[in-house]
Design an enzyme around this catalytic site. Structure first.
Site, PDB file in Angstrom:
ATOM      1  N   HIS A  47       0.910  -1.258  -0.119  1.00 54.44           N
ATOM      2  CA  HIS A  47      -0.053   0.098   0.170  1.00 54.44           C
ATOM      3  C   HIS A  47       0.707   1.188   0.042  1.00 54.44           C
ATOM      4  O   HIS A  47       1.884   1.230   0.580  1.00 54.44           O
ATOM      5  CB  HIS A  47      -0.861   0.049   1.225  1.00 54.44           C
ATOM      6  CG  HIS A  47      -1.337  -1.302   1.675  1.00 54.44           C
ATOM      7  ND1 HIS A  47      -2.553  -1.737   1.288  1.00 54.44           N
ATOM      8  CD2 HIS A  47      -0.823  -2.223   2.070  1.00 54.44           C
ATOM      9  CE1 HIS A  47      -2.717  -3.037   1.616  1.00 54.44           C
ATOM     10  NE2 HIS A  47      -1.666  -3.348   2.387  1.00 54.44           N
ATOM     11  N   GLU A  84       3.319  -0.831   7.478  1.00 54.37           N
ATOM     12  CA  GLU A  84       3.416  -1.880   6.303  1.00 54.37           C
ATOM     13  C   GLU A  84       4.011  -1.259   4.927  1.00 54.37           C
ATOM     14  O   GLU A  84       4.834  -1.841   4.395  1.00 54.37           O
ATOM     15  CB  GLU A  84       2.083  -2.474   6.211  1.00 54.37           C
ATOM     16  CG  GLU A  84       2.034  -3.490   5.023  1.00 54.37           C
ATOM     17  CD  GLU A  84       0.774  -4.151   4.716  1.00 54.37           C
ATOM     18  OE1 GLU A  84      -0.003  -3.878   5.369  1.00 54.37           O
ATOM     19  OE2 GLU A  84       0.839  -4.802   3.745  1.00 54.37           O
ATOM     20  N   HIS A 141       3.902  -7.656   1.011  1.00 53.41           N
ATOM     21  CA  HIS A 141       2.750  -7.071   2.183  1.00 53.41           C
ATOM     22  C   HIS A 141       3.246  -7.708   3.419  1.00 53.41           C
ATOM     23  O   HIS A 141       4.117  -8.650   3.458  1.00 53.41           O
ATOM     24  CB  HIS A 141       1.404  -7.769   1.869  1.00 53.41           C
ATOM     25  CG  HIS A 141       0.654  -6.775   1.102  1.00 53.41           C
ATOM     26  ND1 HIS A 141      -0.399  -5.986   1.075  1.00 53.41           N
ATOM     27  CD2 HIS A 141       0.755  -6.995  -0.523  1.00 53.41           C
ATOM     28  CE1 HIS A 141      -0.704  -5.362  -0.063  1.00 53.41           C
ATOM     29  NE2 HIS A 141      -0.149  -6.071  -1.318  1.00 53.41           N
ATOM     30  N   GLU A 220       2.671 -12.303   2.524  1.00 53.29           N
ATOM     31  CA  GLU A 220       2.724 -11.735   3.754  1.00 53.29           C
ATOM     32  C   GLU A 220       3.793 -11.983   4.556  1.00 53.29           C
ATOM     33  O   GLU A 220       3.948 -13.089   4.945  1.00 53.29           O
ATOM     34  CB  GLU A 220       1.256 -12.166   4.419  1.00 53.29           C
ATOM     35  CG  GLU A 220       0.177 -11.755   3.751  1.00 53.29           C
ATOM     36  CD  GLU A 220      -0.550 -10.233   3.640  1.00 53.29           C
ATOM     37  OE1 GLU A 220       0.351  -9.581   4.506  1.00 53.29           O
ATOM     38  OE2 GLU A 220      -1.486 -10.006   3.191  1.00 53.29           O
TER      39      GLU A 220
END
Ligand SMILES: [Zn+2]
Length: 255
Positions: A47, A84, A141, A220
């Site tokens: 993001h 993040e 991520h 992740e």
């Protein structure tokens, strides 16, 4: 001394002459030095840092492959507030540097990590490798689970979802397996709280995966809310470990 200097000069001239010939025909030593020459890799660093400041843009619905989903989300953070977005960005830059040293062409889906910016949306991220005909796309991520003791990484591959992913779900699954193995080889542990405990998940609800026409996975890399994972994620050495693991997976997949 003078003879040694002359010898060094001769060697330098010779290697200079040899350079262009190797560049034209990458065989032998040159190919060994640049094993990913001619390969194109897209890296999607999670993001954008400023997503939280742009709710109107980020909540807009966009195509996500069979459904519409918000353009993006804000992502998570460590308990101490390390975002993040910044983690994914820094790992992505390390992955890019390593891949470029190996000869690959690397494209990122965002070009800054800035609180003043937002996006791109998941539809753009999803399609980022398509026009480039990239060899693969890697989306980076980190997770944010408050479950006690939840830690470790997991890799997400796209489900077989006609017409979107039918052409890439098998190759993506292979990329996911190589990525999991490589991260393990680098001393990282699979998640103990999600993805069935084997570090490998298959999902049909992610636009970033659904819209890709090239093999793709989302990683992740850990749980930012876990103190041990957070310690690794917030250190340069830790981020280098994640990057080395990801690059190793890419190499195995492309070999
Ligand atoms: Zn995320």
């Amino acid at each position: 001394m003078r003879r040694a200097a002359a010898l060094l000069l001769a060697l330098a001239v010779l290697s200079g002459l040899a350079g262009p010939a190797y560049a034209d025909r990458p065989t032998g030593p040159a190919r060994a030095a640049k094993p990913l020459a001619g390969r194109v890799v897209v890296i999607d660093p999670g993001h954008q840092l400023g997503n939280g400041r742009h709710p109107r843009q980020v909540n807009r619905l966009v195509p996500a492959g069979g459904s519409r989903k918000p353009c993006n989300t804000t992502g998570t953070a460590t308990n101490a507030g390390y975002p993040e977005a910044t983690f994914a960005w820094k790992v992505a830059l390390k992955v890019r540097a390593r891949l470029e040293r190996l000869g690959a062409t690397v494209r990122l889906t965002r070009h800054s990590n800035s609180v003043r910016r937002w996006g791109p949306c998941v539809d753009v991220r999803g399609q980022a490798g398509n026009r480039l005909r990239a060899d693969l796309k890697l989306s980076i991520h980190a997770d944010g689970s408050y479950a006690a003791g939840a830690r470790g990484f997991h890799v997400i591959a796209p489900a077989d979802r006609r017409p979107w992913t039918h052409d890439i779900y098998r190759s993506s699954y292979r990329l996911a397996r190589e990525t999991r193995s490589a991260l393990r080889r680098h001393g990282l542990h699979v998640a103990n709280y999600i993805a069935g405990g084997d570090g490998l998940d298959v999902r049909s609800d992610l636009g970033t995966l659904n819209l890709s026409d090239v093999p793709t996975v989302m990683v992740e890399l850990g749980n930012m809310r876990d103190s041990r994972d957070a310690r690794r994620m917030t250190s340069a050495k830790g981020r280098s470990t994640y990057a080395a693991g990801l690059v190793s997976g890419v190499r195995r997949y492309l070999d």
